[in-house]
Every structure is written in C-alpha cells, then in structure tokens.
Design an enzyme around this catalytic site. Structure first.
Site, mmCIF file in Angstrom:
data_model
loop_
_atom_site.group_PDB
_atom_site.id
_atom_site.type_symbol
_atom_site.label_atom_id
_atom_site.label_comp_id
_atom_site.label_asym_id
_atom_site.label_seq_id
_atom_site.Cartn_x
_atom_site.Cartn_y
_atom_site.Cartn_z
ATOM 1 C CB SER A 33 51.129 -82.239 -22.640
ATOM 2 O OG SER A 33 51.904 -82.168 -21.474
ATOM 3 C CD GLU A 62 52.483 -79.885 -25.685
ATOM 4 O OE1 GLU A 62 52.029 -79.603 -24.559
ATOM 5 O OE2 GLU A 62 53.685 -80.095 -25.895
ATOM 6 C CG ASP A 95 54.178 -76.067 -24.351
ATOM 7 O OD1 ASP A 95 54.503 -74.974 -24.842
ATOM 8 O OD2 ASP A 95 54.420 -77.149 -24.905
ATOM 9 C CB CYS A 142 56.004 -79.491 -15.737
ATOM 10 S SG CYS A 142 54.953 -78.130 -16.263
ATOM 11 C CB CYS A 161 59.258 -73.532 -20.685
ATOM 12 S SG CYS A 161 57.589 -74.218 -20.789
ATOM 13 C CG ASP A 162 57.191 -78.199 -22.453
ATOM 14 O OD1 ASP A 162 57.723 -78.178 -21.340
ATOM 15 O OD2 ASP A 162 56.080 -78.702 -22.658
ATOM 16 C CE LYS A 163 56.594 -77.557 -27.880
ATOM 17 N NZ LYS A 163 56.120 -77.707 -26.486
ATOM 18 C CB CYS A 172 59.478 -73.212 -16.738
ATOM 19 S SG CYS A 172 57.906 -72.750 -17.400
#
Length: 576
Positions: free
Chosen positions: A478, A452, A87, A200, A128-130, A55
């Site tokens: 998630s 998660e 993650d 993702c 990425c996520d955060k 990512c």
C-alpha cells in the site's frame, strides 16, 4: 459559450445522424433530450460512484457539476458508472485479490461503454487507488479528448492534538496485538480516523495518482488538491466539463497529452512527493495504452535523480489537505522547473502547455510542507528501484522518511508462501529481529491479483519492529506502508523467478542506496534449485474474473497489463 460542431467525423454520428438512426434517436427522446441535444457531441461522464467506501461517495454529486460544464460549452453529457474495489476495505484478506484486477475492469468497462454508445469525448471521475489509473488508461486507450478529475481526499481525523489517517488505524492493530493499546482505545481511534468523504489522506496511492493526473496533463492544474467534502470542488467539475469541449473543438486527444515527456513529468512528481510504489506499476500501464515503452526501470531511473522535497505521510508529517493549502501540485511542479527537471512543452487538458499554465501560478514553496528544491529533504526520490540476482526484472521500495543507514539491510530469509501465513506469524510474534520476511506467490498471476501487504507491514510497525526487519514480496505494498518493504519483485514466483527458489536462512541483501536486491547464492545453486522447482503453487481460482486475469496478465515490470496495447492496434476508436 455556444459552439457548433460538425458531427460527420465524430463517433456519435453512428447513433444520431441520418434517417437510418431514427430508432436510436427515439431512445434519446425517451430520456428527455431534444433535437439540439441530439445534434451536439455526446460526452461520456464516467464515475466510479458507489457506496463501498468514502473515496467514491462524493463522485455522484461532482458528476452533476461536470455535466453543467459540458452543457454550458455546447455538449450533451451522458453519465455512466463503473466499478471500484476500494483497497482500504479489501486490505488484508481475500478481497485484495480483486483490487489490481479491478483496474483492468474499470478501463475495460469504460472503453466498452464509450464504444457501445459512440461517445465523442470523456470526462472521468475517480476516487480510489485503482480507479484513477484505470480511468486514465481508458482515456488513453480510446484516444478521445479527455479530462480526468479526482474526487478529492478525505479530511484528516483528529485525536489528542494529532492528525490521523487510516494508516494510524492499521498500525494500531499491531499495537493492540502487542498489548500496547486497549480495546477501548482502538475503538475510539477507529471512530475518529476517517471523518468525511474522500480518499485516504496521506500520499498513498490515490493521492499519488491524483498528483500524477495533473503532472501528466490529463487533469486541470490544481484540480486534485481540494478535499472531497468542499463543495467548492464543483467549480473544478464545471471547468473540466468545459475543458473537454475545448479539447474536442481543437481535436486534442489523450495521446497528444500522454507522451514520453509527460510520463517523465509524472514520475518526477511521484518521486519528489514520496509517492506510492504503486506508481511504478500504473505509469507503465498508462504508457502501454499509448504504445510507449516506459517500464519499471524507466520509472526508477527518474526516481533516482529526483530530489524528495514534499513532506507528506506516510514518510513525512502532512496530509493532502496540507499540500493543497500550501499551493498543491502546481507549486511542486514550479520547484521541479527551477531545477530543470520538468518538460514544460507538454500539452495539458487546458489546451495550454504545462509551462504556460505554471507561468500564472503565484505560489511558492512554504518550507514546511513543500521544501525548496534547492534545499530538499533528501537529494534522491522518495521511491527507489532495486535489481539483482533476486530481482532480475526489478523491484521497488519507498524510502521517504528513511535515514541513510536505514537504507541498507542484510539478513536471513524467513519464507512464507502467502500473506496470511506471514500475518499469522507476525500476530504471534513468531519472527526475529534482523530477518528478511519473504512473502511469495502474491504476484499478478500467482496471487492472483498482486495483493497489497498493508495489514502485515502495519502490524510489524505497530509492534515497534518496522526498522528491525525487512520484507520483500512479489506482491505490492500500500502507499501507506513504511519501513524497508520491497515490492514488485520480478519475475514473480508463479513464473519461476528467483523469489520462488528461496529457502529459510538464505542471506539477502537490500541496498536502497546502490539499488541492489540480491541473495548470497551462486548462479549454479540458483540453477540447481530452478531445476528442482515443482512449478507454481496450485490456485483456488480456476474460473471467473480472477482466472481470466491470471491467464492474461503480463510482467509487473511492464505494468501488469492484460492486452497487447497500442502497439498492436489497427484502428483508433475516434476515427472509425
């Protein structure tokens, strides 16, 4: 375009203007800058580039395109990096405790770099996520002219004529545990599921927050959709660099863009795309940086009356690349506008209102990835808020892809004190159809870190039990989780919430149609159990970053933030 800026009111005057700053300018000359570079505004170009995961791996290249755009518009770009905790790699073990805390660290380190070097504006790249909400939080906290750009999604893997995401690999672990997949089949799957750079590919947290960046106005329209490997993404990087200079010229700051109305627009886009439940955590956190009251209940109110009409994984069929090819977030927002569900007067990173920008979008719903809002997949959003005597501070569940009869579940509690215990039970098939699996002590403070639970939920799905049990936790799920999985239960166990008081066999009711999360216990029984409660579970994290996070973090309902926010500030960085 050549612009001339008066630096006498910009932060960078403190490090570049006047005889007293001769030592500071020496450092700039040492880096190859000349007088013209030093005389221009300084623009922080912040990336989360690292080699932790795909990512982030393309962000370094994309930052160079941003810098070209800044230079072309008479700015001086100064690139710097911050951390990420990815993650997908942190999932299912102790590393996940670092994930949510990393959001705060990202916001804090970007803030400190900007403050320490007195940069005038910010372009932030995240993958990425955060890192997406963390970067946006920093922009709003600093209240500088800001443009966000997503690093782009991964291309889908392909096996036996089917598109794949990493979710398929997590669920394959459950199939392998159940004896339905061989070692060789699992080995093939893991090698082909993730074929490129990028985050993702389903509507998991990264792509959800990428859609948010456009809907909230901090990113240029359509900038989030193009997959990471496409080098034509560079045009969005250059455009973002030029856009931030226009915002600086017009003095349009992050809090001019992030308003109550733009937060509502963002929540609409999360709901209609079946986005990640983590948006219920990150939107309140971004609002907090602006001093706006916008908590989990506000988010869920919007989810409740927003139709779900974009068919994306994990609840649906398609991935981010498909959404991009169908017209992306702009077409989604056009559909919301047709239903009167969009505030069109919100200003955006382009300097225009969202309505003005959408007027130039020719694309329409294709009826395959993006359904017409008048004929949605379901009439209410893909994410639903719950409340009741088990969750006085609320909880959240993703219902995208679930039928009406799957949205109601009543069963006896099976209580686990942490995720590892639950995963071991699932791996051993030591649970029963009809149970409500309870995982507690995984909240922001109690975990610490609000992990998660994808490893556990994916294993359940892989064993074919995803529709036969429910799961609730004070931790998170998630964006790739599916099934009746309720997260963010508050107050968390560490703070003595009702989830801390549950015992095996207590009858729990989850109803995503009425918004109920309750346990069949009287107020008197709950009070008696609270009186007998021995307090939070001891933690192994008695020092370091996780200790600090656990001490500072606030309620999940308000975004699990670690400082008082804009309501308490006595200055604006940009005006010092």
């Amino acid at each position: 375009m050549t612009r001339h800026f008066d630096k006498s009111k910009l932060p960078s005057r403190h490090v570049s203007v006047g005889p007293a700053r001769a030592p500071h300018r020496s450092y700039y000359y040492a880096m190859g800058m000349d007088e013209d570079d030093i005389a221009q505004p300084f623009v922080g170009v912040a990336t989360c580039w690292n080699e932790a995961a795909p990512c982030n791996i393309a962000l370094n290249r994309q930052a160079q395109a941003v810098k070209l755009g800044v230079k072309a518009a008479s700015g001086t770009p100064r690139e710097f990096t911050t951390i990420t905790v990815t993650d997908g790699i942190a999932m299912g073990h102790e590393g996940m405790r670092s994930s949510l805390a990393s959001r705060e660290a990202i916001a804090d380190t970007v803030e400190l770099t900007m403050r320490g070097h007195c940069y005038d504006a910010l372009v932030g790249l995240a993958g990425c996520d955060k890192s997406l909400p963390g970067m946006m939080m920093a922009m709003v906290r600093l209240n500088v002219p800001s443009v966000f750009i997503y690093g782009g999604s991964i291309l889908p893997g392909r096996l036996n004529g089917r598109d794949l995401t990493v979710q398929d690999v997590f669920e394959a672990v459950g199939q392998h545990q159940a004896g339905n997949m061989s070692d060789a089949e699992l080995a093939i799957l893991e090698r082909v599921a993730c074929p490129s750079a990028g985050a993702c590919g389903g509507q998991f947290t990264a792509n959800t927050m990428a859609c948010v960046s456009e809907a909230i106005g901090l990113a240029l329209l359509n900038s989030s959709g193009m997959p990471a490997p496409y080098e034509s993404r560079d045009q969005y990087g250059e455009a973002s660099g030029q856009a931030v200079m226009l915002l600086l010229e017009k003095n349009i700051r992050a809090r001019d863009i992030v308003t109550r109305k733009s937060l509502e627009n963002a929540a609409r886009v999360v709901a209609c795309t079946g986005g990640s439940t983590n948006a219920g955590l990150h939107l309140p956190a971004i609002a907090h940086e602006a001093g706006i009251d916008f908590d989990l209940f506000d988010v869920c109110d919007i989810f409740k009356d927003t139709p779900y009409f974009v068919d994306l994984k994990p609840g649906g069929q398609y991935v981010a690349k498909d959404l991009y090819e169908a017209g992306g977030v702009p077409v989604v927002m056009k559909e919301l506008r047709k239903a009167g569900l969009l505030h069109e007067d919100c200003i955006t990173a382009s300097g225009e209102t969202i309505g003005e920008s959408l007027d130039r979008i020719a694309g329409e719903a294709d009826g395959r990835v993006i359904y017409p809002v008048s004929a949605p997949i379901s009439p209410t959003g893909g994410v639903v808020g719950l409340k009741g005597n088990l969750a006085p501070d609320g909880a959240i569940v993703k219902v995208a892809g679930m039928t009406a009869d799957q949205r109601v579940f009543t069963g006896p509690a099976r209580v686990f004190e942490c995720e590892e215990d639950a995963f071991e039970a699932v791996k051993a098939r030591d649970y029963q159809e009809g149970e409500v699996i309870v995982i507690r002590n995984e909240g922001p403070a109690g975990g610490p870190g609000m992990r998660e639970m994808l490893a556990t939920t994916a294993a359940i799905s892989g064993q074919g039990m995803g529709k036969k049990v429910a799961l609730i936790t004070d931790g998170r799920f998630s964006g790739a989780t599916r099934g009746f999985c309720v997260g963010h239960v508050g107050p968390e166990a560490a703070h003595g919430g009702p989830i801390a008081l549950l015992k095996d066999g207590d009858m729990i009711t989850l109803n995503a149609t009425t918004g109920e999360l309750s346990v069949a216990l009287s107020d008197e029984e709950l009070a008696a159990r609270k009186a007998d409660w021995k307090g939070p579970r001891p933690t192994n994290y008695a020092s370091g970053a996780l200790w600090k996070y656990a001490k500072l973090v606030g309620p999940t309902r308000q975004g699990a933030v670690t400082h008082p926010g804009a309501r308490a500030e006595t200055h604006i960085y940009m005006d010092l």
